[in-house]
Design a protein around this motif. Sequence first.
Motif, PDB file in Angstrom:
ATOM      1  N   HIS A  79       0.849  -1.192   0.000  1.00  0.00           N
ATOM      2  CA  HIS A  79       0.000   0.000   0.000  1.00  0.00           C
ATOM      3  C   HIS A  79       0.889   1.248   0.000  1.00  0.00           C
ATOM      4  N   GLY A  80       0.279   2.354  -0.336  1.00  0.00           N
ATOM      5  CA  GLY A  80       0.976   3.624  -0.311  1.00  0.00           C
ATOM      6  C   GLY A  80       1.957   3.813  -1.463  1.00  0.00           C
ATOM      7  N   PHE A  81       2.754   4.881  -1.318  1.00  0.00           N
ATOM      8  CA  PHE A  81       3.702   5.247  -2.374  1.00  0.00           C
ATOM      9  C   PHE A  81       4.758   4.142  -2.579  1.00  0.00           C
ATOM     10  N   ILE A  82       5.278   3.598  -1.469  1.00  0.00           N
ATOM     11  CA  ILE A  82       6.283   2.537  -1.572  1.00  0.00           C
ATOM     12  C   ILE A  82       5.720   1.316  -2.282  1.00  0.00           C
ATOM     13  N   GLY A  83       4.465   1.016  -2.032  1.00  0.00           N
ATOM     14  CA  GLY A  83       3.832  -0.123  -2.690  1.00  0.00           C
ATOM     15  C   GLY A  83       3.782   0.046  -4.194  1.00  0.00           C
ATOM     16  N   HIS A  84       3.527   1.287  -4.639  1.00  0.00           N
ATOM     17  CA  HIS A  84       3.486   1.546  -6.084  1.00  0.00           C
ATOM     18  C   HIS A  84       4.888   1.487  -6.695  1.00  0.00           C
ATOM     19  N   VAL A  85       5.902   1.909  -5.926  1.00  0.00           N
ATOM     20  CA  VAL A  85       7.270   1.887  -6.435  1.00  0.00           C
ATOM     21  C   VAL A  85       7.735   0.463  -6.723  1.00  0.00           C
ATOM     22  N   PHE A  86       7.408  -0.466  -5.831  1.00  0.00           N
ATOM     23  CA  PHE A  86       7.868  -1.843  -5.981  1.00  0.00           C
ATOM     24  C   PHE A  86       6.828  -2.762  -6.625  1.00  0.00           C
ATOM     25  N   GLU A  87       5.788  -2.203  -7.132  1.00  0.00           N
ATOM     26  CA  GLU A  87       4.719  -2.993  -7.737  1.00  0.00           C
ATOM     27  C   GLU A  87       5.169  -3.685  -9.023  1.00  0.00           C
ATOM     28  N   GLY A  88       4.726  -4.916  -9.206  1.00  0.00           N
ATOM     29  CA  GLY A  88       4.868  -5.623 -10.493  1.00  0.00           C
ATOM     30  C   GLY A  88       6.277  -5.906 -10.942  1.00  0.00           C
ATOM     31  N   ILE A  89       7.215  -6.154 -10.025  1.00  0.00           N
ATOM     32  CA  ILE A  89       8.590  -6.469 -10.415  1.00  0.00           C
ATOM     33  C   ILE A  89       8.726  -7.974 -10.642  1.00  0.00           C
ATOM     34  N   GLN A  90       9.273  -8.313 -11.784  1.00  0.00           N
ATOM     35  CA  GLN A  90       9.458  -9.722 -12.153  1.00  0.00           C
ATOM     36  C   GLN A  90      10.841  -9.916 -12.772  1.00  0.00           C
ATOM     37  N   ASN A 171      24.656 -20.516 -22.855  1.00  0.00           N
ATOM     38  CA  ASN A 171      24.073 -19.184 -22.992  1.00  0.00           C
ATOM     39  C   ASN A 171      23.074 -18.924 -21.865  1.00  0.00           C
ATOM     40  N   THR A 172      23.123 -17.708 -21.314  1.00  0.00           N
ATOM     41  CA  THR A 172      22.206 -17.311 -20.252  1.00  0.00           C
ATOM     42  C   THR A 172      21.586 -15.957 -20.597  1.00  0.00           C
ATOM     43  N   ASP A 173      20.274 -15.917 -20.689  1.00  0.00           N
ATOM     44  CA  ASP A 173      19.540 -14.672 -20.953  1.00  0.00           C
ATOM     45  C   ASP A 173      18.733 -14.303 -19.717  1.00  0.00           C
ATOM     46  N   VAL A 174      18.697 -13.013 -19.392  1.00  0.00           N
ATOM     47  CA  VAL A 174      18.007 -12.536 -18.198  1.00  0.00           C
ATOM     48  C   VAL A 174      17.105 -11.359 -18.563  1.00  0.00           C
ATOM     49  N   VAL A 175      15.941 -11.304 -17.921  1.00  0.00           N
ATOM     50  CA  VAL A 175      14.964 -10.238 -18.168  1.00  0.00           C
ATOM     51  C   VAL A 175      14.523  -9.629 -16.836  1.00  0.00           C
ATOM     52  N   PHE A 176      14.512  -8.312 -16.793  1.00  0.00           N
ATOM     53  CA  PHE A 176      13.934  -7.591 -15.659  1.00  0.00           C
ATOM     54  C   PHE A 176      12.719  -6.840 -16.180  1.00  0.00           C
ATOM     55  N   GLN A 177      11.572  -7.022 -15.518  1.00  0.00           N
ATOM     56  CA  GLN A 177      10.351  -6.374 -15.979  1.00  0.00           C
ATOM     57  C   GLN A 177       9.580  -5.789 -14.799  1.00  0.00           C
ATOM     58  N   LYS A 178       9.083  -4.602 -15.013  1.00  0.00           N
ATOM     59  CA  LYS A 178       8.238  -3.958 -14.010  1.00  0.00           C
ATOM     60  C   LYS A 178       6.956  -3.487 -14.673  1.00  0.00           C
ATOM     61  N   THR A 179       5.833  -3.895 -14.098  1.00  0.00           N
ATOM     62  CA  THR A 179       4.519  -3.498 -14.605  1.00  0.00           C
ATOM     63  C   THR A 179       3.909  -2.495 -13.635  1.00  0.00           C
ATOM     64  N   GLN A 180       3.702  -1.283 -14.121  1.00  0.00           N
ATOM     65  CA  GLN A 180       3.177  -0.205 -13.274  1.00  0.00           C
ATOM     66  C   GLN A 180       1.738   0.095 -13.676  1.00  0.00           C
ATOM     67  N   GLU A 184      -6.990   1.575 -13.663  1.00  0.00           N
ATOM     68  CA  GLU A 184      -7.469   0.203 -13.551  1.00  0.00           C
ATOM     69  C   GLU A 184      -7.222  -0.594 -14.821  1.00  0.00           C
ATOM     70  N   GLN A 185      -7.367   0.067 -15.980  1.00  0.00           N
ATOM     71  CA  GLN A 185      -7.210  -0.636 -17.245  1.00  0.00           C
ATOM     72  C   GLN A 185      -6.003  -0.135 -18.042  1.00  0.00           C
ATOM     73  N   VAL A 186      -5.148   0.648 -17.422  1.00  0.00           N
ATOM     74  CA  VAL A 186      -3.976   1.192 -18.120  1.00  0.00           C
ATOM     75  C   VAL A 186      -2.725   0.821 -17.329  1.00  0.00           C
ATOM     76  N   LYS A 187      -1.812   0.133 -17.986  1.00  0.00           N
ATOM     77  CA  LYS A 187      -0.571  -0.280 -17.342  1.00  0.00           C
ATOM     78  C   LYS A 187       0.628   0.133 -18.194  1.00  0.00           C
ATOM     79  N   LEU A 188       1.713   0.425 -17.519  1.00  0.00           N
ATOM     80  CA  LEU A 188       2.967   0.779 -18.183  1.00  0.00           C
ATOM     81  C   LEU A 188       3.996  -0.296 -17.842  1.00  0.00           C
ATOM     82  N   ILE A 189       4.623  -0.862 -18.870  1.00  0.00           N
ATOM     83  CA  ILE A 189       5.587  -1.938 -18.667  1.00  0.00           C
ATOM     84  C   ILE A 189       6.984  -1.473 -19.054  1.00  0.00           C
TER      85      ILE A 189
END
Length: 218
Positions: A79-90, A171-180, A184-189
């Motif tokens: 919850h709160g601002f910190i919750g939005h900062v760390f939201e959707g990290i994969q 070979n090793t491939d790595v992906v960092f993804q954050k979904t913000q 409700e229906q608009v997300k930024l990846i």
Amino acid sequence: ARLSGQFGGLTLTGSYTWSHSLDNGADPIVPGAGGSGLPRNSFDLGPEYGNSDSDVRHRGTVAASYSVPIGIGSAYLNHGFIGHVFEGIQISGIQQVQSGLPFDLRGTRDNLHTGVTNRPQLIGKPYPSGRGTAVASGKIVGPSAAAFANAPYGQSVSIHRNKFSGPGFVNTDVVFQKTQTLREQVKLIFRAESYNVFNHPNFSAPAFSSLSIASSTF
């Protein structure tokens, strides 16, 4: 063999394949100059039966995806601002390891008088004791040129086709993804991908058309 499972936010899939492909020749015309893919002796096709050009004996793959359990919609700091900062990290990645492709050798002599250079004969230990040692000109991986010699005239004592294998592949491939979530229906990846993240060198197998036991780069 395949194994998969989910442990909390971690999804893991691993697979291993063992295979062995044998034949007596790929396309004999395409491989290169001088008919390098043609039989060494059309009256004796036995030595042509060996590992296929595309034979990969071992192959393993591990793929993982981990959803960090923090941020909005997660178990912690949800919850709160910190919750939005760390939201959707994969964080996800894939690891691939496989053995090398086979390659053929040739000598410098048409010992069977068939119009094409024959394969050499094995006269010593193909892999040197210092295999894997780094030297000024590269790394010793074998086989050693000293282990081969031209077959005697008139004698079919050459090694079989595609007897040895080239270097493997890692070979090793790595992906960092954050979904913000913006609405409700608009997300930024935001997505960052790194290929061969450990910068592992992968070398191709030697080409038969140029791999002679007399080659300075053997």
